[in-house]
Design an enzyme around this catalytic site. Structure first.
Site, PDB file in Angstrom:
ATOM      1  N   HIS A  53       0.878  -1.171   0.000  1.00 42.94           N
ATOM      2  CA  HIS A  53       0.000   0.000   0.000  1.00 42.94           C
ATOM      3  C   HIS A  53       0.916   1.222   0.000  1.00 42.94           C
ATOM      4  CE1 HIS A  53      -2.981   2.995   1.253  1.00 42.94           C
ATOM      5  NE2 HIS A  53      -2.106   3.377   2.165  1.00 42.94           N
ATOM      6  N   CYS A  67      -4.526   2.124  -4.470  1.00 41.45           N
ATOM      7  CA  CYS A  67      -3.676   3.195  -3.962  1.00 41.45           C
ATOM      8  C   CYS A  67      -2.381   3.328  -4.759  1.00 41.45           C
ATOM      9  CB  CYS A  67      -3.354   2.933  -2.492  1.00 41.45           C
ATOM     10  SG  CYS A  67      -2.595   1.308  -2.223  1.00 41.45           S
TER      11      CYS A  67
END
Length: 556
Positions: A34, A126
């Site tokens: 992430h 993301c």
């Protein structure tokens, strides 16, 4: 001013992926990544809640939802995100982009591709967001192994485990999300006040136009008087006081001849004469402005109306049937907008929003409205919508309706620029609350234009370029443009990469040249930093070359 751009890297599995991946897929995956971008002392990331930001790791933080200027909410956590401190921090480079430009750019992302509803854990996540933002800020990409990771996961037995893990993570964060402060709802009194403000603005605009007309008439009289003076001088006569009186008397006689004709009319005739005068003055103003791009022959009104009637026959209440008859009078019998009753827009709202009616009803309704937008008195219909915002609320949802509805809706907005009064209506900045978001006519108009421009449907692109051209070429410069010029420029620059036709390029370059005049610093900076350079399109046509030279002189 240079700002550092950093990539924060987190491992969603917190080390589990490295341990179990060899057993599950026969190769080691270091982490389930992430990422977020840290710049301007804020951390920006994308998830199922849309585009969000927080203070970087290690501080007591206040999260802010910034998804396209919705009402803000606050909540507090210790640390950066729910994942704690990043596993790694990578310096991507430095950016010269002003914060205000970046903020507008994020607003555009949050409204479009990076709205929360578009989040996909393994395909549109993301990391894709971080890469796009990094490209925008400093032309850098995030590490390739992070971007390539989803392909490895999708082809393995890890995918269900990752989906389950993230789902649990979101469940654990849900109590925190519920601490958000509810968005403030506008009171009925506030809505009514907004409506009155809009009406006042409109009447103020009309008053200004009438003053302008009077000034033009006075100037015309002065020119006529001066012409008489010059004629007398040319004939060898000196301007004695007696001749000055003669010139003035002649001028007064001309004026009284017009006024006398009016005074001899009945009140009803005077009203008709005033309407005719205003219509003629409107035509004169139209001739003096940059002509808008509208679609007058897109549909046959009789075909569209008859199709609409066939679709809703037997499904209307008596009041709605009356509204349908009023629409027939307005569109096919050439009656004025006075033929439309007070409940007419409620009837339109039913046709556009009733889920029990077929989609084609909405398309035909929008097509009829698109042709109604070309009428001189459509503004009177629009002002009925100051309180309920039926039309603009529907238009705000352009990205949620069928492509065919989008095309009809874009045509309606483009055709609204045919008349000065209705184009001014599209520019209103007073806000109202819709689905817990603060929107306004100009925000809706901008959204429809940008969405249409960046569509992959040729008809929608055609109407999108028309809307943005018309927006940019408005003859009255207002502070509205300062708010949307950057956002529209970003869309145009993205559109240039799609190999547009000469006509679409010309409309877009024309708009870009206007936006440079409005935002003299930020728009040129965007063109230089993001590209493509307008000179890339040199040689397409003579008229395009002239525009490109004009733009290039202001950005280099």
């Amino acid at each position: 001013m240079s700002n550092k751009v950093e990539l924060y890297i987190y491992d969603l599995s917190r080390g589990m992926a490295a341990s179990i991946s060899p057993m599950l897929i026969g190769k080691r995956i270091e982490g389930i990544w992430h990422t977020s971008i840290v710049v301007y002392e804020r951390e920006y990331f994308f998830g199922s809640g849309g585009v969000e930001s927080c203070t970087p790791a290690g501080l007591h933080v206040s999260f802010l939802c910034i998804a396209f200027r919705v009402n803000l909410f606050h909540l507090t956590l210790n640390g950066s995100t729910a994942l704690g401190a990043p596993l790694e921090i990578v310096l991507l480079g430095h950016t010269q982009v002003p914060y205000s430009v970046f903020f507008d750019y994020l607003n555009g992302l949050g409204e479009g591709a990076y709205a929360g509803c578009n989040y996909k854990l393994l395909t549109h996540n993301c990391n894709v967001f971080s890469n796009d933002v990094a490209q925008f800020l400093c032309g850098a990409s995030i590490p390739k192994h992070i971007l390539d990771l989803p392909n490895e996961i999708l082809q393995s037995r890890l995918a269900p485990l990752i989906e389950s893990f993230v789902s649990q993570l979101e469940q654990s964060a849900r109590p925190i999300a519920e601490e958000r402060t509810p968005a403030r709802q506008s009171s009925p009194d506030f809505e009514a006040l907004n409506s009155e403000v809009e009406a006042t603005r409109y009447h103020s605009f009309i008053l200004q136009e009438k003053r302008k007309t009077l000034a033009e008439k006075q100037a015309k009289r002065e020119r006529k008087r001066e012409k008489r003076r010059k004629k007398l001088l040319k004939q060898g006569q000196s301007l004695t006081p007696e001749l000055e009186v003669y010139v003035s008397v002649q001028d007064m006689a001309d004026t009284e001849a017009v006024n006398g004709a009016t005074e001899s009319q009945l009140p009803s005739e005077q009203a008709l004469q005033m309407e005719e005068d205003e219509r003629r003055e409107e035509e004169e103003r139209k001739k003096s402005r940059e002509p808008p791009i509208v679609f007058k022959d897109a549909y046959d009104i009789r075909v569209e109306f008859d199709a609409l009637v066939g679709l809703i026959d037997g499904k209307l209440s008596p009041e709605e049937q009356t509204s349908l008859e009023e629409l027939h009078k307005y569109m096919l019998e050439e009656e004025g907008s006075w033929a439309l009753g007070d409940g007419f827009l409620l009837f339109v709202g039913r046709l556009l929003n009733d889920a029990n009616l077929p989609v084609e009803v909405k398309i035909r309704t929008l097509n009829v409205l698109g042709l109604a937008a070309l009428k001189d008195d459509v503004i009177l219909l629009l002002h009925q919508d100051r309180r309920d915002h039926i039309i603009m609320n529907y238009a705000f949802e352009i990205d949620r309706v069928t492509p065919e509805e989008q095309e009809s809706l874009a045509l309606f907005i483009a055709n609204m620029f045919e008349n000065l009064s209705s184009s001014e209506w599209l520019m209103y900045i007073s806000e109202w609350s819709y689905n817990n978001q603060s929107i306004s006519n100009i925000r809706v108009t901008t959204k429809v234009g940008v969405h249409s421009l960046l569509s992959d449907r040729p008809a929608l692109q055609d109407r999108g370029t028309a809307i943005i051209h018309n927006l940019a070429c408005k003859e009255v410069k207002t502070v509205v443009f300062d708010d949307v010029a950057v956002e529209l420029t970003m869309a145009l620059l993205q559109f240039f990469n799609s190999k547009p036709s000469e006509e679409h390029l010309f409309r877009s370059m024309k708009a870009l040249s206007k936006f440079i005049q409005v935002s003299r610093q930020e728009v040129p900076q965007l063109i230089q930093m993001i590209g493509p350079d307008p000179k890339t399109f040199k040689g397409t046509s003579a008229r395009l070359d002239a525009l490109i030279d004009e733009i290039s002189s202001k950005i280099h």
